[in-house]
Scaffold this active site. Structure first.
Site, short mmCIF file in Angstrom:
data_model
loop_
_atom_site.label_atom_id
_atom_site.label_comp_id
_atom_site.label_asym_id
_atom_site.label_seq_id
_atom_site.Cartn_x
_atom_site.Cartn_y
_atom_site.Cartn_z
N LYS A 190 0.82 -1.19 0.00
CA LYS A 190 0.00 0.00 0.00
C LYS A 190 0.86 1.25 0.00
O LYS A 190 0.38 2.35 -0.22
CB LYS A 190 -0.88 0.03 1.28
N GLY A 191 2.15 1.06 0.28
CA GLY A 191 3.04 2.18 0.57
C GLY A 191 3.19 3.21 -0.53
O GLY A 191 3.50 4.37 -0.27
N GLU A 200 7.38 2.42 -6.23
CA GLU A 200 7.52 1.84 -4.89
C GLU A 200 7.95 2.92 -3.90
O GLU A 200 8.60 3.90 -4.27
CB GLU A 200 8.54 0.68 -4.97
N ASP A 244 14.95 -0.94 0.11
CA ASP A 244 15.68 -1.20 1.36
C ASP A 244 16.69 -2.33 1.10
O ASP A 244 17.74 -2.10 0.52
CB ASP A 244 14.64 -1.53 2.44
N PHE A 255 13.99 3.66 10.76
CA PHE A 255 12.66 3.24 10.30
C PHE A 255 11.85 4.46 9.91
O PHE A 255 11.61 5.36 10.71
CB PHE A 255 11.94 2.40 11.35
N ARG A 313 0.60 6.35 7.83
CA ARG A 313 0.68 6.52 6.37
C ARG A 313 0.26 7.91 5.93
O ARG A 313 0.68 8.42 4.91
CB ARG A 313 -0.23 5.51 5.65
P1 5GP Z 1 13.06 -4.58 0.86
O1 5GP Z 1 12.49 -5.85 0.32
O2 5GP Z 1 13.78 -3.72 -0.14
O3 5GP Z 1 13.89 -4.82 2.09
O4 5GP Z 1 11.88 -3.76 1.46
C1 5GP Z 1 10.99 -3.09 0.71
C2 5GP Z 1 9.71 -2.89 1.49
O5 5GP Z 1 9.93 -2.92 2.90
C3 5GP Z 1 9.15 -1.53 1.21
O6 5GP Z 1 8.23 -1.59 0.18
C4 5GP Z 1 8.48 -1.19 2.52
O7 5GP Z 1 7.17 -1.69 2.49
C5 5GP Z 1 9.25 -1.91 3.55
N1 5GP Z 1 10.23 -1.04 4.23
C6 5GP Z 1 11.57 -1.05 4.11
N2 5GP Z 1 12.15 -0.11 4.86
C7 5GP Z 1 11.13 0.54 5.47
C8 5GP Z 1 11.07 1.66 6.38
O8 5GP Z 1 12.06 2.27 6.79
N3 5GP Z 1 9.82 2.03 6.76
C9 5GP Z 1 8.68 1.41 6.33
N4 5GP Z 1 7.54 1.86 6.79
N5 5GP Z 1 8.71 0.36 5.48
C10 5GP Z 1 9.92 -0.06 5.06
MG MG Z 2 6.15 -1.43 0.39
#
Ligand code: 5GP
Ligand code: MG
Length: 177
Positions: free
Chosen positions: A43-44, A100, A104, A153, A166
């Site tokens: 949803k982000g 997106e 991360d 975070f 959000r």
């Molecule tokens: P990845 O698979 O690249 O580790 O993570 C991607 C997803 O993790 C993002 O779409 C998001 O939903 C979540 N995410 C990663 N870091 C953060 C953060 O600092 N805050 C939040 N709220 N979500 C995160």
């Molecule tokens: Mg996400």
């Protein structure tokens, strides 16, 4: 973790606006005379997608996908699933731009890239508002990248902690009180 946390502004709504305008300029330039399919990751990305698409002067279409979420955890499990996908016919021969919130570890976006590439799009690019390069585990590059964030975070502008925050108009970090 974060049960008593307060959001603290990292990037203001004005900085986000300038950044989204710059991302839109880049996409307008690269897709002139094309009609890309913007694929928002639920949803982000909802706020980014809605702000970004209103700055686009090219023709676009939108679709949404959903990936299995972290749940209450703040760490990617490494086993990301596509829980809401797209029919092959929607993707085939299209120019796709994934929208997106944050890149991360890269696990989610590399999973989604593989999923979409199997459906034979004409091209796939990635647009993220935020990049947290210090945490990368899988090599993924964003073609359109907004702002770099530290290993904290992040919430706000679509990003949640436990489905909260959000709606914050700024990009914030959660700090324990
Ligand atoms: P990845 O698979 O690249 O580790 O993570 C991607 C997803 O993790 C993002 O779409 C998001 O939903 C979540 N995410 C990663 N870091 C953060 C953060 O600092 N805050 C939040 N709220 N979500 C995160
Ligand atoms: Mg996400």
């Amino acid at each position: 973790m974060f049960h008593n946390a307060q959001p603290k502004v990292l990037y203001s709504r004005q900085q986000i606006e300038t950044t989204v305008a710059r991302l839109a300029d880049e996409i307008n330039r690269d897709y002139r005379d094309k009609r890309p399919l913007l694929v928002g990751v639920l949803k982000g990305s909802c706020i980014l997608l809605s702000d970004l698409m209103r700055q686009l002067t090219i023709s676009v279409e939108i679709e949404f996908v959903a990936l299995s979420s972290y749940g209450q955890s703040t760490q990617s499990s490494g086993r990301v699933k596509v829980v809401k996908g797209l029919r092959d016919s929607l993707v085939r021969d299209r120019d796709i731009v994934i929208i997106e919130d944050i890149l991360d570890t890269g696990i989610s976006l590399s999973r989604l890239l593989n999923y979409l590439k199997k459906k034979k799009p004409a091209s796939v690019k990635i647009c993220v508002l935020l990049d947290k390069p210090s945490r990368r585990k899988v090599e993924v590059k964003a073609d359109y990248c907004g702002l770099v964030v530290p290993d904290r975070f992040i919430v706000g502008y679509g990003l949640d902690w436990n489905e909260q925050f959000r709606q914050l108009p700024d990009i914030c970090v959660l700090e324990e009180k």
